[in-house]
Design an enzyme around this catalytic site. Structure first.
Site, PDB file in Angstrom:
ATOM      1  N   GLY A 249       0.758  -1.250   0.000  1.00  0.00           N
ATOM      2  CA  GLY A 249       0.000   0.000   0.000  1.00  0.00           C
ATOM      3  C   GLY A 249       0.782   1.290   0.000  1.00  0.00           C
ATOM      4  O   GLY A 249       0.194   2.360  -0.115  1.00  0.00           O
ATOM      5  N   GLU A 294       3.972  -6.597   1.868  1.00  0.00           N
ATOM      6  CA  GLU A 294       3.661  -6.948   0.475  1.00  0.00           C
ATOM      7  C   GLU A 294       3.590  -5.738  -0.444  1.00  0.00           C
ATOM      8  O   GLU A 294       2.546  -5.456  -1.021  1.00  0.00           O
ATOM      9  CB  GLU A 294       2.284  -7.614   0.419  1.00  0.00           C
ATOM     10  CG  GLU A 294       2.219  -8.958   1.026  1.00  0.00           C
ATOM     11  CD  GLU A 294       0.792  -9.456   1.169  1.00  0.00           C
ATOM     12  OE1 GLU A 294       0.626 -10.667   1.337  1.00  0.00           O
ATOM     13  OE2 GLU A 294      -0.154  -8.634   1.131  1.00  0.00           O
ATOM     14  N   GLY A 296       3.748  -3.694  -3.756  1.00  0.00           N
ATOM     15  CA  GLY A 296       3.719  -3.965  -5.194  1.00  0.00           C
ATOM     16  C   GLY A 296       4.072  -2.686  -5.929  1.00  0.00           C
ATOM     17  O   GLY A 296       5.139  -2.535  -6.508  1.00  0.00           O
ATOM     18  N   ARG A 297       3.151  -1.715  -5.833  1.00  0.00           N
ATOM     19  CA  ARG A 297       3.293  -0.457  -6.556  1.00  0.00           C
ATOM     20  C   ARG A 297       4.631   0.242  -6.267  1.00  0.00           C
ATOM     21  O   ARG A 297       5.281   0.748  -7.179  1.00  0.00           O
ATOM     22  CB  ARG A 297       2.138   0.463  -6.143  1.00  0.00           C
ATOM     23  CG  ARG A 297       1.959   1.668  -7.042  1.00  0.00           C
ATOM     24  CD  ARG A 297       0.974   2.651  -6.411  1.00  0.00           C
ATOM     25  NE  ARG A 297      -0.278   2.075  -6.035  1.00  0.00           N
ATOM     26  CZ  ARG A 297      -1.388   2.050  -6.791  1.00  0.00           C
ATOM     27  NH1 ARG A 297      -1.375   2.603  -7.978  1.00  0.00           N
ATOM     28  NH2 ARG A 297      -2.500   1.495  -6.343  1.00  0.00           N
ATOM     29  N   TYR A 338     -10.122   4.980 -12.551  1.00  0.00           N
ATOM     30  CA  TYR A 338      -9.979   5.743 -11.303  1.00  0.00           C
ATOM     31  C   TYR A 338      -9.735   7.243 -11.511  1.00  0.00           C
ATOM     32  O   TYR A 338      -9.421   7.949 -10.549  1.00  0.00           O
ATOM     33  CB  TYR A 338      -8.778   5.234 -10.478  1.00  0.00           C
ATOM     34  CG  TYR A 338      -8.579   3.752 -10.410  1.00  0.00           C
ATOM     35  CD1 TYR A 338      -9.523   2.914  -9.823  1.00  0.00           C
ATOM     36  CD2 TYR A 338      -7.421   3.171 -10.913  1.00  0.00           C
ATOM     37  CE1 TYR A 338      -9.309   1.545  -9.747  1.00  0.00           C
ATOM     38  CE2 TYR A 338      -7.195   1.802 -10.837  1.00  0.00           C
ATOM     39  CZ  TYR A 338      -8.146   0.992 -10.257  1.00  0.00           C
ATOM     40  OH  TYR A 338      -7.926  -0.348 -10.182  1.00  0.00           O
ATOM     41  N   CYS A 365     -12.311   2.886 -29.486  1.00  0.00           N
ATOM     42  CA  CYS A 365     -13.577   3.503 -29.880  1.00  0.00           C
ATOM     43  C   CYS A 365     -14.399   3.782 -28.643  1.00  0.00           C
ATOM     44  O   CYS A 365     -15.386   3.079 -28.354  1.00  0.00           O
ATOM     45  CB  CYS A 365     -14.322   2.581 -30.820  1.00  0.00           C
ATOM     46  SG  CYS A 365     -13.541   2.576 -32.404  1.00  0.00           S
ATOM     47  N   GLU A 366     -13.975   4.752 -27.885  1.00  0.00           N
ATOM     48  CA  GLU A 366     -14.638   5.056 -26.626  1.00  0.00           C
ATOM     49  C   GLU A 366     -14.144   6.419 -26.150  1.00  0.00           C
ATOM     50  O   GLU A 366     -12.927   6.638 -26.051  1.00  0.00           O
ATOM     51  CB  GLU A 366     -14.266   3.954 -25.608  1.00  0.00           C
ATOM     52  CG  GLU A 366     -14.861   4.153 -24.285  1.00  0.00           C
ATOM     53  CD  GLU A 366     -15.061   2.837 -23.524  1.00  0.00           C
ATOM     54  OE1 GLU A 366     -15.106   1.752 -24.138  1.00  0.00           O
ATOM     55  OE2 GLU A 366     -15.163   2.927 -22.304  1.00  0.00           O
TER      56      GLU A 366
HETATM   57  N1  LLP Z   1      -1.413  -7.146  -0.628  1.00  0.00           N
HETATM   58  C1  LLP Z   1      -2.712  -7.255  -0.897  1.00  0.00           C
HETATM   59  C2  LLP Z   1      -3.527  -8.233  -0.182  1.00  0.00           C
HETATM   60  C3  LLP Z   1      -3.316  -6.432  -1.856  1.00  0.00           C
HETATM   61  O1  LLP Z   1      -4.608  -6.533  -2.094  1.00  0.00           O
HETATM   62  C4  LLP Z   1      -2.517  -5.505  -2.570  1.00  0.00           C
HETATM   63  C5  LLP Z   1      -3.105  -4.652  -3.597  1.00  0.00           C
HETATM   64  C6  LLP Z   1      -1.141  -5.438  -2.271  1.00  0.00           C
HETATM   65  C7  LLP Z   1      -0.621  -6.275  -1.284  1.00  0.00           C
HETATM   66  C8  LLP Z   1      -0.204  -4.491  -2.980  1.00  0.00           C
HETATM   67  O2  LLP Z   1      -0.511  -3.177  -2.740  1.00  0.00           O
HETATM   68  P1  LLP Z   1       0.429  -2.022  -3.324  1.00  0.00           P
HETATM   69  O3  LLP Z   1       1.727  -2.045  -2.553  1.00  0.00           O
HETATM   70  O4  LLP Z   1       0.669  -2.317  -4.754  1.00  0.00           O
HETATM   71  O5  LLP Z   1      -0.328  -0.789  -3.103  1.00  0.00           O
HETATM   72  N2  LLP Z   1      -5.511  -1.719  -9.521  1.00  0.00           N
HETATM   73  C9  LLP Z   1      -5.359  -0.705  -8.509  1.00  0.00           C
HETATM   74  C10 LLP Z   1      -4.611  -1.221  -7.297  1.00  0.00           C
HETATM   75  C11 LLP Z   1      -5.289  -2.367  -6.629  1.00  0.00           C
HETATM   76  C12 LLP Z   1      -4.515  -2.860  -5.442  1.00  0.00           C
HETATM   77  C13 LLP Z   1      -5.029  -4.175  -4.999  1.00  0.00           C
HETATM   78  N3  LLP Z   1      -4.316  -4.767  -3.926  1.00  0.00           N
HETATM   79  C14 LLP Z   1      -4.634   0.503  -9.109  1.00  0.00           C
HETATM   80  O6  LLP Z   1      -4.339   0.481 -10.294  1.00  0.00           O
HETATM   81  O7  LLP Z   1      -4.387   1.470  -8.430  1.00  0.00           O
END
Ligand code: LLP
Length: 442
Positions: A249, A294, A296-297, A338, A365-366
Site C-alpha cells: 500500500g 507486500e 507492489g506499486r 480511477y 472507440c470510446e
Molecule cells: N497485498 C494485498 C492483499 C493487496 O490486495 C494488494 C493490492 C497489495 C498487497 C499491494 O498493494 P500495493 O503495494 O501495490 O499498493 N488496480 C489498482 C490497485 C489495486 C490494489 C489491490 N491490492 C490501481 O491500479 O491502483
C-alpha cells in the site's frame, strides 16, 4: 517536472531510462511499449529488505505483490533478490513456477480462490495461503488432507482502518469484500473454525489497508489494532500469532500532486510500522511476530514508463486539444477506472518548454479512452515519442485486448541494454482461442 534517478534528459534532449535513450528504444522495439528499469526494481526491494534487517533483526520477509506486474522475468528478479511473492490467481502461481520461483516463499491471496487454484497451489508446495472465507478453510482442509499435507495459513483480518486513497482501492473498511472484521467477532469465529482443522496450521494474521497510501499513521494504526487483536485472541483462545503480514500500500509519485518520496522515505514507512509492532508486543507481552510486507506499486511503479507514438492531433479551438497515441485504455485503463493522473512528456523533446496544454487520448472507440487530461507538453507533432511515467504497476497487469488491440510488449533495461521480457503480440495471438462452430462455417 521532477525526474527519478532512473530518468534523465541526455545531450540530444531525449529522455533516458536506466541510462538508455528512450527514442532509440522506441525505434528498436516499436511502440506502444512498456519499459522497466531493473536497477530501480532491485533498489526498492533492497530498501525494504535492509529495513527489516536493520530495524527488525531480519525477522521477516518482503513479498513482492505480483498483481502489480506479473511476468516470468519479475519472479526471476524476486528469486535472485531472495524475497517472496504474493500471488492472487492460478495464473500468477503458474508464471512464478515457470520462472523457477519456489512457491515455498509464495503467499496466496484472494477473496474467492477457486478449488482448482487451491489444489494447484497446495500440490506445488505453496508456503502460505491467506484464508478469506470459511468455505475456503474447508476446501484447504480437504485438499491438504487428501495429499497428506499440513498447510500453513494466515487469516485475513479487517482492522477497520480508513486509508486515504481512492475509494475503489480501500480494502480494509468495515464494508469490504476482503477479510473478517476484528470488531464484530467474525475474525474470531474464523480462527476457531481453523483451529479445529487437522490439516491446517494457523500461523497468524494478514491485513492490507489499501493502496497508494501516503499517511504513515494509517500503517501505524493498523499495526496497533492488529497487535491488540492478537493479544485479545491469545487471552481468549490461547492462540498466539507467530506471523504477521501487514500487506502493501505504500504510495508512489504519479504527478506533482503526489509527494515525491526517496528510498529513505519508504524505509521510514516500514520503520514506523515496525516500531508500532514492537511497542504493542512489549505492552501485551507478545513474542515479536515474523513480519511480512507486500509492496507492489512502490517496488515496480516508478520503475516503469510507457512509450507511445503520437498520431492524430485534434485542436478544438477554445475547448481542448487532443493528442492521440497508438495505445490507450487497453494498455493503461487507470484513468478510465480511477481518473488517475499521470505525468506525460515528449521523449524526443524532453528539454523543450511546455507551451501547450493537451489531453492525451488513446485509439479505442470510446470517449473515455484517455491517458491524461490537460497536461502541459511542448507542441506535439505526429511521430513524436510520448512517455507516460510511473506506469510500472497496474498497467500491463490490467491491460486487455479491447478492440482487439495488441497488449504491448515490455522490455527491461539494465547496463546499457534492453531485452524483451514480454514479447509483442501479433494478429495470430488475437485469434488464437477463437473457434467457429460447424454451423457457422456454411
Ligand atoms: N497485498 C494485498 C492483499 C493487496 O490486495 C494488494 C493490492 C497489495 C498487497 C499491494 O498493494 P500495493 O503495494 O501495490 O499498493 N488496480 C489498482 C490497485 C489495486 C490494489 C489491490 N491490492 C490501481 O491500479 O491502483
Amino acid at each position: 517536472m521532477n525526474f527519478r534517478e532512473t530518468l534523465k534528459v541526455n545531450g540530444k534532449g531525449h529522455l533516458e531510462i536506466g541510462g538508455m535513450d528512450t527514442v532509440e528504444i522506441a525505434e528498436k522495439f516499436g511502440t506502444p511499449l512498456y519499459v522497466f528499469d531493473e536497477d530501480y526494481i532491485r533498489k526498492m526491494i533492497r530498501v525494504y529488505k535492509d529495513t527489516i534487517e536493520r530495524e527488525y533483526d531480519g525477522n521477516g520477509l518482503v513479498l513482492y505483490a505480483s498483481k502489480a506486474f506479473s511476468c516470468e522475468a519479475v519472479y526471476a528478479i524476486a528469486r535472485q533478490e531472495e524475497i517472496g511473492v504474493d500471488v492472487v490467481s492460478g495464473g500468477e502461481l503458474y508464471t512464478a513456477l515457470k520462472a523457477g520461483f519456489s512457491l515455498k516463499k509464495a503467499y496466496m491471496h484472494g477473496n474467492n480462490k477457486l478449488f482448482r487454484e487451491l489444489e494447484f497451489a497446495i500440490e506445488n508446495g505453496i508456503g502460505n495461503i491467506v484464508v478469506d472465507s470459511f468455505r475456503e478453510a474447508d476446501i484447504i482442509e480437504e485438499i491438504a488432507g487428501s495429499k497428506g499435507i499440513k498447510q500453513n495459513v494466515l487469516i485475513r483480518i479487517n482492522p477497520g482502518v480508513e486509508a486515504h486513497t481512492h475509494a475503489f482501492i480501500q480494502t480494509a473498511r468495515t464494508d469490504s469484500k476482503f477479510g473478517f472484521s476484528i470488531s464484530d467477532g467474525s475474525a474470531e469465529e474464523l480462527i476457531l473454525h481453523i483451529l479445529n482443522k487437522k490439516n491446517i496450521v494457523l500461523k497468524g494474521y494478514h491485513c492490507h489497508i489499501g493502496s497508494q497510501i501516503f499517511e504513515k499513521r494509517s500503517f501505524e494504526l493498523a499495526a496497533h489494532k492488529v497487535m491488540d487483536f492478537s493479544a485479545k485472541i491469545k487471552r481468549t483462545l490461547g492462540f498466539e500469532a507467530a506471523e504477521l503480514n501487514m500487506g502493501g500500500g505504500f504510495g508512489v509519485w504519479y504527478n506533482d500532486e503526489d509527494p515525491r518520496f526517496k528510498p529513505a522515505d519508504y524505509a521510514e514507512y516500514l520503520t514506523v510500522l515496525i516500531k508500532a509492532i514492537k511497542e504493542k508486543a512489549l505492552e501485551h507481552g507478545l513474542k515479536l511476530p515474523y513480519l511480512l510486507i507486500e509492496p507492489g506499486r512502490s517496488i515496480i511503479g516508478e520503475a516503469g514508463i510507457t512509450l507511445y507514438t503520437v498520431g492524430a492531433i485534434k485542436d478544438i479551438k477554445g475547448v481542448k486539444k487532443y493528442v492521440a497515441v497508438d495505445g490507450g485504455m487497453f494498455d493503461n485503463p487507470r484513468y478510465a477506472l480511477y481518473q488517475s493522473k499521470y505525468s506525460v512528456l515528449l521523449a524526443n523533446k524532453a528539454n523543450e518548454a511546455c507551451t501547450d496544454k493537451v489531453t492525451v487520448a488513446g485509439k479505442c472507440c470510446e470517449s473515455g479512452d484517455i491517458i491524461a487530461v490537460d497536461v502541459p507538453l511542448p507542441t506535439a507533432k505526429e511521430g513524436d515519442i510520448m512517455a507516460v511515467l510511473t506506469t510500472g504497476a497496474y498497467n500491463y497487469s490490467m491491460a486487455s485486448n479491447y478492440n482487439r488491440n495488441f497488449v504491448p510488449a515490455a522490455v527491461l533495461v539494465k547496463d546499457g541494454r534492453a531485452d524483451y521480457i514480454i514479447k509483442p503480440q501479433n494478429y495470430e495471438d488475437i485469434v488464437r482461442n477463437d473457434c467457429i462452430p460447424e454451423r457457422l462455417k456454411k
